[in-house]
Design a protein around this motif. Structure first.
Motif, mmCIF file in Angstrom:
data_model
loop_
_atom_site.group_PDB
_atom_site.id
_atom_site.type_symbol
_atom_site.label_atom_id
_atom_site.label_comp_id
_atom_site.label_asym_id
_atom_site.label_seq_id
_atom_site.Cartn_x
_atom_site.Cartn_y
_atom_site.Cartn_z
ATOM 1 N N THR A 51 -30.270 78.505 -22.878
ATOM 2 C CA THR A 51 -29.561 79.719 -23.413
ATOM 3 C C THR A 51 -28.964 80.750 -22.491
ATOM 4 O O THR A 51 -27.752 81.078 -22.820
ATOM 5 N N LEU A 52 -29.445 81.033 -21.424
ATOM 6 C CA LEU A 52 -29.239 82.010 -20.183
ATOM 7 C C LEU A 52 -27.958 81.118 -19.600
ATOM 8 O O LEU A 52 -26.856 82.035 -19.771
ATOM 9 N N PHE A 53 -27.810 80.082 -19.505
ATOM 10 C CA PHE A 53 -26.767 79.310 -18.768
ATOM 11 C C PHE A 53 -25.585 79.236 -19.689
ATOM 12 O O PHE A 53 -24.325 79.466 -19.433
ATOM 13 N N LYS A 54 -25.790 78.977 -21.108
ATOM 14 C CA LYS A 54 -24.669 78.812 -22.223
ATOM 15 C C LYS A 54 -24.224 80.321 -22.005
ATOM 16 O O LYS A 54 -22.704 80.533 -22.119
ATOM 17 N N LYS A 55 -24.987 81.303 -22.189
ATOM 18 C CA LYS A 55 -24.356 82.747 -22.463
ATOM 19 C C LYS A 55 -23.537 83.165 -20.984
ATOM 20 O O LYS A 55 -22.547 83.760 -20.991
ATOM 21 N N ALA A 56 -23.976 82.547 -19.756
ATOM 22 C CA ALA A 56 -23.238 82.838 -18.772
ATOM 23 C C ALA A 56 -21.916 81.979 -18.676
ATOM 24 O O ALA A 56 -20.739 82.507 -18.211
ATOM 25 N N SER A 57 -21.807 80.866 -19.107
ATOM 26 C CA SER A 57 -20.601 80.033 -19.170
ATOM 27 C C SER A 57 -19.862 80.708 -20.245
ATOM 28 O O SER A 57 -18.539 80.832 -19.693
ATOM 29 N N GLU A 58 -20.195 81.401 -21.417
ATOM 30 C CA GLU A 58 -19.474 81.947 -22.289
ATOM 31 C C GLU A 58 -18.610 83.451 -21.702
ATOM 32 O O GLU A 58 -17.723 83.427 -21.685
ATOM 33 N N LEU A 59 -19.470 84.004 -20.604
ATOM 34 C CA LEU A 59 -18.964 85.055 -20.146
ATOM 35 C C LEU A 59 -17.922 84.591 -18.977
ATOM 36 O O LEU A 59 -16.799 85.452 -19.180
ATOM 37 N N CYS A 60 -17.972 83.555 -18.489
ATOM 38 C CA CYS A 60 -16.930 83.095 -17.251
ATOM 39 C C CYS A 60 -15.832 82.943 -18.320
ATOM 40 O O CYS A 60 -14.678 83.068 -17.767
ATOM 41 N N THR A 61 -15.867 82.003 -19.613
ATOM 42 C CA THR A 61 -14.800 81.641 -20.228
ATOM 43 C C THR A 61 -14.089 82.636 -20.746
ATOM 44 O O THR A 61 -12.647 82.838 -20.902
ATOM 45 N N LEU A 62 -14.705 83.799 -21.568
ATOM 46 C CA LEU A 62 -14.010 84.982 -21.995
ATOM 47 C C LEU A 62 -13.571 85.797 -21.041
ATOM 48 O O LEU A 62 -12.584 86.338 -21.499
ATOM 49 N N THR A 63 -14.268 86.176 -19.776
ATOM 50 C CA THR A 63 -13.591 86.976 -19.172
ATOM 51 C C THR A 63 -13.120 86.632 -17.695
ATOM 52 O O THR A 63 -12.378 87.477 -16.929
ATOM 53 N N GLY A 64 -13.210 85.531 -17.279
ATOM 54 C CA GLY A 64 -12.960 85.045 -16.126
ATOM 55 C C GLY A 64 -13.810 85.521 -14.976
ATOM 56 O O GLY A 64 -13.404 85.226 -13.767
ATOM 57 N N ALA A 65 -15.095 85.947 -15.329
ATOM 58 C CA ALA A 65 -16.007 86.312 -14.435
ATOM 59 C C ALA A 65 -16.493 85.020 -13.537
ATOM 60 O O ALA A 65 -16.519 84.010 -14.158
ATOM 61 N N GLU A 66 -16.812 85.426 -12.243
ATOM 62 C CA GLU A 66 -17.460 84.481 -11.324
ATOM 63 C C GLU A 66 -18.921 84.850 -11.435
ATOM 64 O O GLU A 66 -19.206 85.818 -10.997
ATOM 65 N N VAL A 67 -19.871 83.879 -11.874
ATOM 66 C CA VAL A 67 -21.192 83.958 -11.974
ATOM 67 C C VAL A 67 -22.195 83.084 -11.531
ATOM 68 O O VAL A 67 -21.808 81.960 -11.422
ATOM 69 N N GLY A 68 -23.221 83.419 -10.816
ATOM 70 C CA GLY A 68 -24.005 82.633 -10.129
ATOM 71 C C GLY A 68 -25.506 82.804 -10.756
ATOM 72 O O GLY A 68 -25.949 83.964 -10.559
#
Length: 159
Positions: free
Chosen positions: A35-52
């Motif tokens: 769930t955490l990784f899915k939310k991080a992926s959504e954040l990247c897709t929606l905002t273009g954020a770079e997340v690790g």
């Protein structure tokens, strides 16, 4: 952990308690990290954020998520390297723009199709103009397709 072990807080939420049973730990970790990784992926897709994200499972196995990748994110964090918009982010922004344009085109086509189901005397001027434009485009496309068919027919008949 049973529901009787959970005490409601002032906002009606349950308190968090550490899970004691090893098998429950593994199952909960698997579900929660997905769930955490899915939310991080959504954040990247929606905002273009770079997340690790780096998480270690209860049995000390590392689970990682990174966009564009974990190494780039870790390097950027360690060196405090700020850089312009990455190529991956630019591609993501372009993808979002294309998706928006496709949705707008789909909505226009849907609206045009609905015009054919309404009696013509119930349409306003704007709708009539849109219908006329759609009809003109249809007539043009039909003419081109008919010419293609005729040229294929004539070329297949020739000896």
């Amino acid at each position: 952990m049973s529901s009787s072990d959970q005490t409601p807080s002032s906002k009606g939420k349950t308190t968090l308690e550490e899970i004691e049973k090893e098998s429950h730990l593994q199952v909960t970790f698997a579900k929660q990290h997905a769930t955490l990784f899915k939310k991080a992926s959504e954040l990247c897709t929606l905002t273009g954020a770079e997340v690790g994200i780096i998480a270690f499972s209860p049995d000390d196995k590392p689970c990682v998520f990174g966009h564009p990748d974990v190494d780039t994110i870790a390097d950027r964090f360690v060196t405090q390297n700020t850089r312009p918009l990455s190529e991956a982010n630019q591609l993501n922004e372009d993808k979002i723009k294309v998706e928006i344009n496709l949705k707008e085109d789909h909505d226009k086509k849907k609206n045009s199709a609905q015009l054919f189901t309404v009696p013509i005397n119930e349409l306003n001027f704007e709708q009539l103009a849109q219908l006329y434009e759609s009809y003109s485009k249809f007539k043009h496309d039909l003419s081109i397709e008919m010419q293609k068919c005729m040229s294929e027919t004539t070329s297949s008949v020739e000896p």
